[in-house]
Design an enzyme around this catalytic site. Structure first.
Site: not given
Ligand code: AQP
Length: 344
Positions: A115, A207, A210
């Protein structure tokens, strides 16, 4: 390690664009665990501000995640739903645990490296200490089980290391205060099922996220049937038909991803999906995937919309949940202060 009462805790960041990966990797498991455990589910808004957020959008996204929790089937009365910033014990315990965690441990966290990117000097201090706040989120409830996607595995391991070091560093006072051998449980990650790491629809080795600039890389929980169909139709695949055995998915990340998504949506495993679709071409499989996705996600999106039209109700759910969470968290934080020797 003394027996700790089983308790589930997990969180989702209100950073917009909630997607199929968040649902299959996390929220769907949250819903299932309600049947067997006491559960606390948190909208982790303090985590969200480790990267810049527009204030009005942040507020809307906190309500959006809350609506998603409820629309997916989490019962806010039987369990607890709240937003992190309403329970200040998270931030207070995070500071105490900042003094337990070691710099060397944080320097190994791959999510910070991803990040922060190349401009690391310019990343917020909050982004760097994010995993310690996450440990505090879990440990302030002395939670024993944490359902998360695969990407959070390293952070969970760090939470266990922090809990263990705190237990060791303060072992004499922990025993003296009547907590036995350990104050904190070592929280167990629950990373299970065929879709613990849902991949981007545009690139099978990345992955689903968001923050991906391409909206076509993910299925958002708010997407309607037409958008879901269009995104899956455009999803990248290879030229072969689907294999008949799971081993045949090796080296085919896009195929593996779509089969995993189908399996998770159907509550089955990849082997069973391949028994249904082995030798089918992607046009046939994607059509079935669209139908299944629309059937599963359509009602969720619809319910989310309804809930978000009533922000007063959502805010009342968060307030009620925060009150109940605060009672548990404050009692544990008081005990931590006693153990550490802080007067209160
Ligand atoms: N691609 C994924 N597959 C399975 N699980 C996922 N999670 C996130 N992406 C995937 C799981 O969703 C939960 C909440 O995630 P978060 O909101 O805490 O943030 P994150 O993991 O950083 O999710 P993003 O979507 O990838 O956000 P950005 O783009 O901001 O980094 C967690 O349990 C996570 O494991």
């Amino acid at each position: 390690m003394p027996p700790f009462a089983p308790l589930v805790f997990s969180g989702v960041q209100p950073t917009g664009n909630l997607h199929l990966g968040n649902y299959l990797g996390a929220i769907k498991r949250f819903v299932q665990l309600q049947a067997t455990h006491n559960c606390i589910y948190c909208v982790v808004d303090l985590h969200a501000i480790t990267v810049p957020q527009k204030p009005a959008e942040l507020t809307a996204h906190i309500r959006e995640v809350t609506a998603a929790f409820i629309a997916c089937g989490i019962d806010p009365k039987a369990h607890i739903i709240f937003n992190q910033s309403q329970v200040s014990a998270h931030a207070e315990l995070a500071f105490i645990l900042n003094c337990t965690a070691r710099l060397g441990w944080l320097n190994r966290m791959t999510q910070f490296k991803d990040k922060a990117g190349k401009d690391r000097e310019n990343a917020s201090v909050g982004l760097y200490t994010y995993p310690v706040l996450m440990a505090a989120d879990i440990l302030v409830y002395r939670a024993t089980h944490v359902p998360v996607g695969e990407d959070q595995k390293q952070h969970l391991e760090l939470s266990r290391d922090i809990a263990q070091k705190f237990n060791l560093d303060f072992a004499p006072t922990i025993a003296e205060k009547g907590f036995g051998e350990a104050f904190f449980p070592l929280p167990e990650p629950l990373i299970q099922g065929p879709a613990t790491r849902v991949m981007s629809l545009r690139e099978g080795t990345k992955k689903m996220s968001k923050s991906d600039a391409s909206d076509n890389s993910r299925i958002n929980l708010s997407d309607n049937a037409d958008v879901i169909a269009q995104k899956f139709r455009r999803a990248r695949t290879d030229a072969d038909v689907l294999p008949t055995e799971v081993a045949g998915l090796a080296g085919r990340p896009e195929a593996d991803n779509l089969v995993g998504i189908y399996a998770a949506l159907q509550d089955t495993d990849k082997a069973n999906v391949l028994r249904q679709f082995g030798n089918a071409n992607f046009a046939t499989f994607k059509a079935a995937l669209v139908d299944l996705s629309v059937a599963r996600l359509g009602p969720i999106g619809h319910e989310m919309q309804k809930l978000q039209a009533d922000p007063g109700y959502i805010d009342s759910v968060l307030k009620d949940g925060a009150g109940r969470a605060r009672a548990i968290a404050n009692a544990n934080l008081d005990a931590v202060k006693d153990i550490v020797g802080l007067l209160r």
